[in-house]
Motif scaffolding. Structure first.
Motif, PDB file in Angstrom:
ATOM      1  N   ARG A 282      26.954  18.421  35.215  1.00 14.04           N
ATOM      2  CA  ARG A 282      27.272  18.748  33.732  1.00 14.04           C
ATOM      3  C   ARG A 282      26.569  18.580  32.965  1.00 14.04           C
ATOM      4  N   LEU A 283      26.267  16.697  32.626  1.00 16.15           N
ATOM      5  CA  LEU A 283      25.386  16.706  32.025  1.00 16.15           C
ATOM      6  C   LEU A 283      23.865  17.111  32.122  1.00 16.15           C
ATOM      7  N   ARG A 284      23.488  17.660  32.994  1.00 10.25           N
ATOM      8  CA  ARG A 284      21.700  17.790  33.689  1.00 10.25           C
ATOM      9  C   ARG A 284      21.795  19.236  33.360  1.00 10.25           C
ATOM     10  N   GLU A 285      22.706  19.788  33.185  1.00  8.71           N
ATOM     11  CA  GLU A 285      23.055  21.357  33.014  1.00  8.71           C
ATOM     12  C   GLU A 285      22.585  21.582  31.509  1.00  8.71           C
ATOM     13  N   LEU A 286      23.163  21.214  30.717  1.00  2.51           N
ATOM     14  CA  LEU A 286      23.812  20.480  29.279  1.00  2.51           C
ATOM     15  C   LEU A 286      22.136  20.025  29.407  1.00  2.51           C
ATOM     16  N   PHE A 287      21.255  18.898  29.225  1.00  2.00           N
ATOM     17  CA  PHE A 287      20.479  18.448  29.012  1.00  2.00           C
ATOM     18  C   PHE A 287      19.833  17.693  30.393  1.00  2.00           C
ATOM     19  N   PRO A 288      19.165  18.824  30.193  1.00  2.00           N
ATOM     20  CA  PRO A 288      18.148  19.140  31.578  1.00  2.00           C
ATOM     21  C   PRO A 288      16.658  17.771  31.486  1.00  2.00           C
ATOM     22  N   THR A 289      16.223  17.482  30.135  1.00  4.28           N
ATOM     23  CA  THR A 289      15.569  16.583  30.175  1.00  4.28           C
ATOM     24  C   THR A 289      15.861  15.217  29.889  1.00  4.28           C
ATOM     25  N   ALA A 290      17.015  14.479  30.062  1.00  7.51           N
ATOM     26  CA  ALA A 290      17.556  13.754  29.420  1.00  7.51           C
ATOM     27  C   ALA A 290      17.119  12.737  30.987  1.00  7.51           C
ATOM     28  N   ALA A 291      16.771  11.535  30.172  1.00 10.59           N
ATOM     29  CA  ALA A 291      16.031  10.452  31.486  1.00 10.59           C
ATOM     30  C   ALA A 291      16.783   9.232  31.218  1.00 10.59           C
ATOM     31  N   PRO A 292      17.580   8.814  31.474  1.00  4.97           N
ATOM     32  CA  PRO A 292      17.920   7.619  31.385  1.00  4.97           C
ATOM     33  C   PRO A 292      16.762   5.933  32.055  1.00  4.97           C
ATOM     34  N   VAL A 293      17.376   5.320  30.382  1.00  6.89           N
ATOM     35  CA  VAL A 293      16.659   3.793  31.724  1.00  6.89           C
ATOM     36  C   VAL A 293      17.346   2.914  32.015  1.00  6.89           C
ATOM     37  N   PRO A 294      16.131   2.531  33.280  1.00  3.26           N
ATOM     38  CA  PRO A 294      16.618   1.698  34.360  1.00  3.26           C
ATOM     39  C   PRO A 294      17.399   0.441  34.208  1.00  3.26           C
ATOM     40  N   LEU A 295      18.162   0.524  34.755  1.00  2.00           N
ATOM     41  CA  LEU A 295      19.634  -0.687  34.267  1.00  2.00           C
ATOM     42  C   LEU A 295      18.161  -2.317  34.176  1.00  2.00           C
ATOM     43  N   ARG A 296      17.517  -2.999  34.633  1.00  2.00           N
ATOM     44  CA  ARG A 296      17.093  -3.739  34.563  1.00  2.00           C
ATOM     45  C   ARG A 296      16.436  -3.978  33.226  1.00  2.00           C
ATOM     46  N   ASP A 297      15.731  -2.384  33.022  1.00  3.68           N
ATOM     47  CA  ASP A 297      14.483  -2.719  31.535  1.00  3.68           C
ATOM     48  C   ASP A 297      16.017  -2.821  30.447  1.00  3.68           C
ATOM     49  N   GLY A 298      16.865  -2.214  30.519  1.00  2.00           N
ATOM     50  CA  GLY A 298      17.899  -2.020  29.586  1.00  2.00           C
ATOM     51  C   GLY A 298      18.731  -3.819  29.705  1.00  2.00           C
ATOM     52  N   LEU A 299      18.851  -4.665  30.792  1.00  2.00           N
ATOM     53  CA  LEU A 299      19.240  -5.796  30.389  1.00  2.00           C
ATOM     54  C   LEU A 299      18.261  -6.556  30.284  1.00  2.00           C
ATOM     55  N   ALA A 300      16.583  -6.148  30.449  1.00  2.00           N
ATOM     56  CA  ALA A 300      16.092  -7.139  29.402  1.00  2.00           C
ATOM     57  C   ALA A 300      15.565  -6.972  28.680  1.00  2.00           C
ATOM     58  N   ALA A 301      15.423  -5.616  28.004  1.00  2.00           N
ATOM     59  CA  ALA A 301      15.832  -5.187  26.305  1.00  2.00           C
ATOM     60  C   ALA A 301      17.272  -6.762  25.561  1.00  2.00           C
ATOM     61  N   THR A 302      18.546  -6.250  26.275  1.00  3.20           N
ATOM     62  CA  THR A 302      19.492  -6.615  26.125  1.00  3.20           C
ATOM     63  C   THR A 302      19.451  -8.006  25.588  1.00  3.20           C
ATOM     64  N   LEU A 303      18.781  -8.594  26.842  1.00  4.67           N
ATOM     65  CA  LEU A 303      18.002 -10.508  26.627  1.00  4.67           C
ATOM     66  C   LEU A 303      17.257 -10.765  25.714  1.00  4.67           C
ATOM     67  N   GLU A 304      16.460  -9.968  25.053  1.00  6.94           N
ATOM     68  CA  GLU A 304      15.252  -9.700  23.914  1.00  6.94           C
ATOM     69  C   GLU A 304      16.034  -9.911  22.853  1.00  6.94           C
ATOM     70  N   TRP A 305      16.750  -8.845  22.586  1.00  8.13           N
ATOM     71  CA  TRP A 305      17.657  -9.316  21.459  1.00  8.13           C
ATOM     72  C   TRP A 305      18.659 -10.279  21.744  1.00  8.13           C
ATOM     73  N   PHE A 306      19.698 -10.483  22.311  1.00  8.43           N
ATOM     74  CA  PHE A 306      20.542 -10.962  21.934  1.00  8.43           C
ATOM     75  C   PHE A 306      19.537 -13.241  21.639  1.00  8.43           C
ATOM     76  N   ARG A 307      18.347 -12.806  22.278  1.00  6.78           N
ATOM     77  CA  ARG A 307      17.643 -14.361  21.880  1.00  6.78           C
ATOM     78  C   ARG A 307      17.644 -14.512  20.564  1.00  6.78           C
ATOM     79  N   THR A 308      17.458 -13.475  19.511  1.00 10.26           N
ATOM     80  CA  THR A 308      17.523 -13.143  18.174  1.00 10.26           C
ATOM     81  C   THR A 308      18.547 -13.796  17.420  1.00 10.26           C
ATOM     82  N   GLN A 309      19.560 -13.621  18.231  1.00 14.76           N
ATOM     83  CA  GLN A 309      20.960 -13.408  17.478  1.00 14.76           C
ATOM     84  C   GLN A 309      21.722 -14.748  16.740  1.00 14.76           C
TER      85      GLN A 309
END
Length: 318
Positions: A282-309
């Motif tokens: 259903r999501l793909r029907e309504l938002f056909p161009t939506a592209a998820p960020v891969p889990l590994r990339d998201g975790l890497a970005a989250t780690l980098e943010w936490f390091r600054t906090q």
């Protein structure tokens, strides 16, 4: 366009405000937040108008929603364990609060309302992946309150012709997500512990699985929803059909950090769902161009943010 974000000083809300303001179609973003879980500092450098107030206050809602084109309703009392400890507070914030937002939008007239529900509504239904048409079987007061919220949202579309859209979120994670309180979500709890050299807290054996969704992916879909004024008279899963165990998340963090992580197991918590995975048709029907960020990339970005906090955010005075 003028977009209002309830709970806009929170984790998803503050990330969303940045995404909204990057779109040329959106001229103004307003936030209403009681700062019970959100922080003013989350909006530092973000050009929004913040109205400190509760979504249970009709006057405060009318003040910010009166000339809006759309409301993205994220304000909620999160956490399954927190709802088990205080079910009435979860009901008031999540069910009654949504009703107040819908009524404020109805008073304003022709305001689109996009509401955040939760994959927790599927609850004890064991079928995977989770399809929106399957029977909801909430296992916690939080899940019940979210089911009520999305039900009101859809009912207001049918009854009053209001343009609405109810998304079921699946384990959203990323920068700005707090880790320091007792009800922290699993990814920030893991990342914070890993960076501090503490054992990672795992409730149960770690084989429970989730459809983790990086916050930037969620914000992109929410932004597109209001820019294109997408509506639906049925709920929509906002996730992409992945299934990752907590042990797999830990393994990915170990790989990103380059060393082994200690794990501390404890009993499973009441109301926790063992497995969750979205059907995204259903999501793909309504938002056909939506592209998820891969889990590994998201975790890497989250780690980098936490390091600054710092360990714990500092609340600004009103």
């Amino acid at each position: 366009m003028h977009i209002v974000v309830t709970g806009g000083a929170g984790f998803i809300g503050a990330n969303l405000c940045t995404h909204l303001l990057a779109r040329p179609e959106i001229e103004r973003v307003s936030v209403i937040d009681d700062l019970s879980t959100g922080f003013r500092t989350n909006l530092d450098g973000v050009d929004v108008r913040l109205r400190e107030g509760s979504i249970l206050d009709p006057d405060a809602l009318d003040e910010v929603i009166g000339d809006a084109d759309a409301v993205i309703h994220l304000a909620a009392r999160g956490s399954v364990p927190r709802s088990v400890a205080d079910p009435l507070a979860s009901h008031h914030a999540n069910a009654t609060g949504t009703l107040q937002v819908l009524e404020a939008a109805r008073r304003a007239g022709d305001v689109q309302v996009v509401v955040a529900s939760s994959s927790s509504v599927y609850g004890a239904n064991p079928t995977l992946p989770k399809v929106e048409d399957m029977v909801a079987r909430p296992m916690s007061p939080y899940a019940g309150s979210k089911l009520a919220a999305e039900s009101y949202t859809i009912a207001w579309q049918h009854t009053y012709g209001m343009p609405t859209l109810a998304f079921r979120f699946f384990n959203v994670f990323g920068p700005l997500q707090p880790a320091w309180h007792d009800y922290a979500a699993v990814v920030p709890a893991f990342v914070s512990a890993a960076l501090a050299g503490r054992p990672l807290p795992v409730h149960g054996d770690g084989t429970q699985s989730r459809d983790f969704t990086y916050v930037a992916t969620v914000c992109s879909v929410l932004t597109d929803a209001v820019v294109r004024r997408v509506t639906s008279d049925v709920p929509v899963n906002l996730a992409f059909g992945t299934r990752t165990s907590l042990l797999d998340v830990i393994a990915t963090l170990e790989d990103l950090l380059g060393h082994r992580l200690e794990v501390a197991h404890s009993p499973s918590r009441p109301g926790d769902v063992p497995h969750s995975q979205a059907d995204n048709g259903r999501l793909r029907e309504l938002f056909p161009t939506a592209a998820p960020v891969p889990l590994r990339d998201g975790l890497a970005a989250t780690l980098e943010w936490f390091r600054t906090q710092p360990t714990e955010p500092v609340r600004s005075s009103s």
